[in-house]
Design an enzyme around this catalytic site. Structure first.
Site, PDB file in Angstrom:
ATOM      1  N   HIS A 253       1.463  -1.109   2.180  1.00 31.97           N
ATOM      2  CA  HIS A 253       1.239  -2.507   2.535  1.00 31.97           C
ATOM      3  C   HIS A 253       1.955  -3.395   1.524  1.00 31.97           C
ATOM      4  O   HIS A 253       2.104  -3.017   0.359  1.00 31.97           O
ATOM      5  CB  HIS A 253      -0.261  -2.818   2.554  1.00 31.97           C
ATOM      6  CG  HIS A 253      -1.005  -1.992   3.550  1.00 31.97           C
ATOM      7  ND1 HIS A 253      -1.035  -2.295   4.890  1.00 31.97           N
ATOM      8  CD2 HIS A 253      -1.716  -0.839   3.415  1.00 31.97           C
ATOM      9  CE1 HIS A 253      -1.745  -1.393   5.527  1.00 31.97           C
ATOM     10  NE2 HIS A 253      -2.168  -0.491   4.656  1.00 31.97           N
TER      11      HIS A 253
ATOM     12  N   THR B 257       0.160  10.712  -7.075  1.00 35.73           N
ATOM     13  CA  THR B 257       0.932   9.473  -7.058  1.00 35.73           C
ATOM     14  C   THR B 257       2.416   9.704  -7.303  1.00 35.73           C
ATOM     15  O   THR B 257       3.208   8.787  -7.114  1.00 35.73           O
ATOM     16  CB  THR B 257       0.409   8.501  -8.136  1.00 35.73           C
ATOM     17  OG1 THR B 257       0.564   9.107  -9.425  1.00 35.73           O
ATOM     18  CG2 THR B 257      -1.060   8.153  -7.898  1.00 35.73           C
TER      19      THR B 257
ATOM     20  N   ARG C 232      -2.011  15.228 -12.757  1.00 37.14           N
ATOM     21  CA  ARG C 232      -1.080  15.599 -13.818  1.00 37.14           C
ATOM     22  C   ARG C 232      -0.953  17.131 -13.845  1.00 37.14           C
ATOM     23  O   ARG C 232      -1.851  17.845 -13.422  1.00 37.14           O
ATOM     24  CB  ARG C 232      -1.599  15.135 -15.169  1.00 37.14           C
ATOM     25  CG  ARG C 232      -1.759  13.636 -15.276  1.00 37.14           C
ATOM     26  CD  ARG C 232      -2.049  13.215 -16.708  1.00 37.14           C
ATOM     27  NE  ARG C 232      -2.502  11.848 -16.839  1.00 37.14           N
ATOM     28  CZ  ARG C 232      -1.794  10.768 -16.630  1.00 37.14           C
ATOM     29  NH1 ARG C 232      -0.560  10.868 -16.237  1.00 37.14           N
ATOM     30  NH2 ARG C 232      -2.305   9.559 -16.816  1.00 37.14           N
TER      31      ARG C 232
END
Length: 183
Positions: free
Chosen positions: A115, A165, A180
């Protein structure tokens, strides 16, 4: 953010900003929700075939458990022998490509949609797809979230509950929020 030469569906498929409240987009989402809801009520072979027919490509031997949620469905590409466990969410404003022999644990969320940062543009319904790719033989642990634009390499392991991410290398093992390397 408008482009008068292409429809919103074409803009979405091209990975450009599109109007998610466009009537054609909304109609497609509604159709997908109806087919998936029928599957979730009764995940029989016939209903699974209807769900698989919505997808962009499906390899042989794919299995999907109930509790599924799909967005547009047509930009989801499954390799062979993919297993999607119960309660998974795949939001495919962008391409979601899942390689051969991938296992998705229960409640995995894959978001191939972004978005805009501008609140007026968000309020107006703008979004764009960012592809998510998962390499062959990978295992995504239950409750993991894969964010837009992420590529997970072959043979990777994503720990349960992780928020991915960034890209994960071939053979990588990640866990945590944000995920991680643990190996």
């Amino acid at each position: 953010m408008t482009d008068s030469t292409r429809t919103n569906l074409q803009l979405m498929q091209d990975g450009d900003w599109f109007d998610a409240v466009d009537p054609i987009i909304l109609a497609q989402k509604q159709h997908v929700r109806q087919v998936v809801a029928q599957f979730n009520r009764s995940p029989s072979r016939g209903h699974l075939k209807q769900v698989l027919a919505l997808l962009g490509r499906v390899g042989t031997g794919c299995r999907i458990e109930g509790g599924l949620h799909l967005d547009m469905a047509q930009q989801i590409y499954l390799g062979k022998d993919v297993y999607i466990n119960a309660g998974c969410v795949l939001l495919d404003a962008g391409v979601i490509e899942i390689g051969d022999h991938v296992l998705l644990g229960p409640g995995v969320h894959i978001y191939a949609v972004e978005h805009p940062k501008d609140p007026d543009q968000r309020r107006a319904g703008w979004m764009r797809g960012r592809p998510v790719r998962i390499g062959a033989n990978s295992w995504i642990g239950g409750g993991a979230f894969i964010l837009p634009g992420v590529t997970i390499g072959r043979d990777a392991i994503i720990g349960a509950g992780s928020v991915v991410t960034r890209d994960v290398a071939d053979g990588g093992e990640v866990a945590g929020n944000p995920a991680r390397s643990i190996r």
